[in-house]
Design a protein around this motif. Structure first.
Motif, PDB file in Angstrom:
ATOM      1  N   VAL A  74      74.575 -67.011 -13.385  1.00  9.17           N
ATOM      2  CA  VAL A  74      75.346 -65.697 -13.258  1.00  9.17           C
ATOM      3  C   VAL A  74      75.895 -65.327 -14.830  1.00  9.17           C
ATOM      4  CG1 VAL A  74      77.758 -65.312 -12.819  1.00  9.17           C
ATOM      5  CG2 VAL A  74      76.893 -66.951 -11.414  1.00  9.17           C
ATOM      6  N   PHE A  75      76.196 -66.135 -15.747  1.00 11.06           N
ATOM      7  CA  PHE A  75      76.790 -65.865 -17.309  1.00 11.06           C
ATOM      8  C   PHE A  75      75.310 -64.954 -17.936  1.00 11.06           C
ATOM      9  CE2 PHE A  75      80.943 -66.495 -16.292  1.00 11.06           C
ATOM     10  CZ  PHE A  75      81.657 -65.816 -17.338  1.00 11.06           C
TER      11      PHE A  75
ATOM     12  N   ILE B  19      81.329 -65.273 -31.440  1.00  8.99           N
ATOM     13  CA  ILE B  19      80.994 -66.388 -31.263  1.00  8.99           C
ATOM     14  C   ILE B  19      79.391 -66.923 -31.772  1.00  8.99           C
ATOM     15  CG2 ILE B  19      81.587 -68.727 -30.857  1.00  8.99           C
ATOM     16  CD1 ILE B  19      84.004 -67.427 -30.426  1.00  8.99           C
ATOM     17  N   PRO B  20      78.745 -67.757 -32.364  1.00  6.11           N
ATOM     18  CA  PRO B  20      77.680 -67.587 -32.091  1.00  6.11           C
ATOM     19  C   PRO B  20      76.609 -68.431 -31.178  1.00  6.11           C
ATOM     20  CG  PRO B  20      77.923 -68.783 -33.930  1.00  6.11           C
ATOM     21  CD  PRO B  20      80.055 -67.842 -34.009  1.00  6.11           C
TER      22      PRO B  20
ATOM     23  N   VAL C  19      75.206 -64.028 -21.996  1.00 10.63           N
ATOM     24  CA  VAL C  19      75.094 -65.109 -22.431  1.00 10.63           C
ATOM     25  C   VAL C  19      73.884 -66.418 -21.917  1.00 10.63           C
ATOM     26  CG1 VAL C  19      76.393 -67.810 -22.411  1.00 10.63           C
ATOM     27  CG2 VAL C  19      77.723 -65.431 -22.000  1.00 10.63           C
ATOM     28  N   LYS C  20      73.233 -67.414 -22.726  1.00 13.01           N
ATOM     29  CA  LYS C  20      72.089 -68.045 -22.015  1.00 13.01           C
ATOM     30  C   LYS C  20      72.708 -68.813 -22.838  1.00 13.01           C
ATOM     31  CE  LYS C  20      67.249 -68.746 -23.665  1.00 13.01           C
ATOM     32  NZ  LYS C  20      65.961 -68.518 -24.255  1.00 13.01           N
ATOM     33  N   THR C  21      72.097 -70.027 -20.882  1.00 12.25           N
ATOM     34  CA  THR C  21      72.741 -71.383 -21.670  1.00 12.25           C
ATOM     35  C   THR C  21      71.158 -72.653 -22.155  1.00 12.25           C
ATOM     36  OG1 THR C  21      73.795 -71.098 -20.674  1.00 12.25           O
ATOM     37  CG2 THR C  21      73.568 -73.307 -19.927  1.00 12.25           C
TER      38      THR C  21
ATOM     39  N   GLU D  84      74.316 -76.008 -24.881  1.00 18.30           N
ATOM     40  CA  GLU D  84      74.286 -74.927 -25.335  1.00 18.30           C
ATOM     41  C   GLU D  84      74.806 -73.745 -25.557  1.00 18.30           C
ATOM     42  OE1 GLU D  84      71.934 -75.327 -28.617  1.00 18.30           O
ATOM     43  OE2 GLU D  84      73.046 -77.351 -29.704  1.00 18.30           O
ATOM     44  N   LEU D  85      75.812 -72.482 -25.576  1.00 12.60           N
ATOM     45  CA  LEU D  85      76.008 -71.206 -25.335  1.00 12.60           C
ATOM     46  C   LEU D  85      75.353 -70.576 -26.222  1.00 12.60           C
ATOM     47  CD1 LEU D  85      79.293 -71.231 -22.671  1.00 12.60           C
ATOM     48  CD2 LEU D  85      76.712 -71.689 -22.494  1.00 12.60           C
ATOM     49  N   ILE D  86      74.585 -69.800 -27.102  1.00 15.06           N
ATOM     50  CA  ILE D  86      74.015 -68.343 -27.612  1.00 15.06           C
ATOM     51  C   ILE D  86      73.964 -67.277 -26.780  1.00 15.06           C
ATOM     52  CG2 ILE D  86      72.915 -69.945 -28.883  1.00 15.06           C
ATOM     53  CD1 ILE D  86      70.279 -69.413 -27.778  1.00 15.06           C
ATOM     54  N   LYS D  87      74.565 -66.083 -27.707  1.00 14.76           N
ATOM     55  CA  LYS D  87      73.670 -65.214 -27.139  1.00 14.76           C
ATOM     56  C   LYS D  87      72.860 -65.070 -26.640  1.00 14.76           C
ATOM     57  CE  LYS D  87      77.857 -63.335 -28.837  1.00 14.76           C
ATOM     58  NZ  LYS D  87      78.954 -62.262 -27.860  1.00 14.76           N
TER      59      LYS D  87
END
Length: 411
Positions: A254-255, A232-233, A260-262, A270-273
């Motif tokens: 943490v993520f 999921i992008p 995972v980049k916030t 928005e969460l992205i790779k």
């Protein structure tokens, strides 16, 4: 008992997730609103079962109140009923609730003059509480078991007859106490938190404006898992804030370890790779233990090794989450090793058999159900026991998970 079978389809497009409102904020504000005789308004209250049970308890005129599995509600109500002059209440819960200690809070309330009796086992629910006017004073509170004991005392403190001073030792989940203090200040309570001492001077809660409850950071954890484990992008959450009062906003940092980049926007997150996954990971999550199930499950798949500190309080949650994680991750070949009472190591299997059909138990624990569900994207089929347990904090969880390509089949 109902079961839910999950089968994942590939999801390669962006997703927007509708998170529930924070029950941590909702429950604190409801206690304060009741103490203030409903003199201010709250919007966006959580629809979680825990919050609904608390609302019913506060409105009840019956001599017996049962809050089921709602631990926060139980602890807050214990203190709230203790200052309701002339009201006698038998406060009980589900069987698991009667296994969760309450003695530290009861001892502290008794020192303030509260009349509370154990009805079964000493130190545990159920309780009989006879409300009376309480005085302040100086307390030393062991906060190593639950920060909710501290929050329960603080919430009623403005309505004590004299100043309350609470000295803390071994405070766990400090951000939850910070949340309580911040909300009290927002409602014009006179409270000071310096070092390990909290001082509350008698006052009244008040607000000229309606208070809006934030969306829940801890519920976002399961979708951070989804982005980490899938292609999921982008996943979007409306209503999360970078400056949130909630301690579980630490999810964002943490993520990053799981790639995972916030990205914070004007409307939410928005969460992205992001960066590469860290193969060896050491984390101290003492201040945000509700994140540990999601972190442990994600590390079990993406890392070669992970060590997590701060698990001691997991043993007295809705289930013994340390044992639950050990049992369930073992089903996919991942070992969880305990290092004393407060640390676990996650030792993944080198190769995971994606053709497995895995049946996960949930121990009547909402967070166990939700942290295990994302594994459906890895295996041929995943079965979740007692899926309705998510209603405790995230009633529409399964509908939101379906947006990520996870198809549910009730069995």
């Amino acid at each position: 008992m109902d079961k839910l079978t999950l089968i994942a389809n590939k999801q390669n497009s962006a997703v927007e997730i509708n998170l529930p409102s924070s029950k941590s904020e909702s429950n604190r504000l409801l206690i304060m609103q009741a103490l203030a005789n409903n003199s201010f308004r709250i919007s966006g209250l959580s629809s979680a079962e825990d919050t609904i049970l608390l609302q019913r308890a506060l409105a009840s005129t019956k001599p017996e109140v049962n809050v089921g599995m709602a631990g926060t509600a139980y602890r807050f109500l214990c203190a709230y009923f203790a200052i309701q002059e002339g009201k006698r209440v038998r406060l009980s819960g589900a069987d698991r609730m009667h296994e969760r200690p309450i003695g530290i809070l009861v001892d502290a309330l008794r020192k303030l003059g509260a009349q509370i009796s154990y009805l079964e086992k000493e130190g545990y629910p159920p309780l009989e509480i006879v409300g009376k006017k309480l005085s302040g004073g100086e307390l030393k509170v062991d906060a190593s078991v639950s920060s909710q004991f501290v929050s329960a005392l603080l919430l009623i403190a403005p309505y004590l007859s004299t100043t309350l001073k609470v000295g803390l030792s071994e405070l766990v989940s400090k951000p939850y106490v910070d949340l309580t203090v911040s909300l009290m200040k927002r409602l014009n309570a006179e409270i000071h938190f310096k070092g390990k001492l909290i001082t509350v001077i008698p006052s009244k809660y008040s607000s000229k404006v309606e208070l809006e409850v934030e969306k829940d950071w801890s519920s976002a954890a399961f979708f951070y898992q989804m982005l980490a484990l899938t292609n999921i992008p982008k996943i979007t959450f409306v209503g999360l804030s970078e400056n949130s009062l909630q301690g579980d906003r630490r999810l964002a940092s943490v993520f990053e370890s799981f790639g995972v980049k916030t990205v914070f926007t004007t409307t939410g997150v928005e969460l992205i790779k992001g960066p590469e996954v860290q193969q060896s990971l050491t984390l101290d999550l003492t201040d945000c233990p509700d994140l540990i199930p999601s972190v442990a499950v994600t590390a079990a798949i993406l890392c070669d090794f992970a060590e997590i500190k701060g698990v001691q309080t997991l043993r007295i949650k809705e289930s013994d989450r340390v044992s639950a994680l050990k049992n369930e991750l073992d089903k996919i070949g991942v070992k969880v090793k305990e290092l004393g009472k407060d640390t676990i190591q996650i030792i993944p299997k080198k190769e995971i058999d994606i053709n497995l059909k895995v049946a996960f138990s949930t121990y009547n624990d909402h967070r166990m159900a939700m942290c295990l569900a994302p594994l459906a994207v890895l295996f041929n089929e995943v079965e979740i026991e007692n899926p309705k347990v998510v209603s405790k904090s995230f009633p529409h969880f399964w509908e939101e998970l379906e947006k990520c390509g996870v198809v549910k089949i009730t069995s």
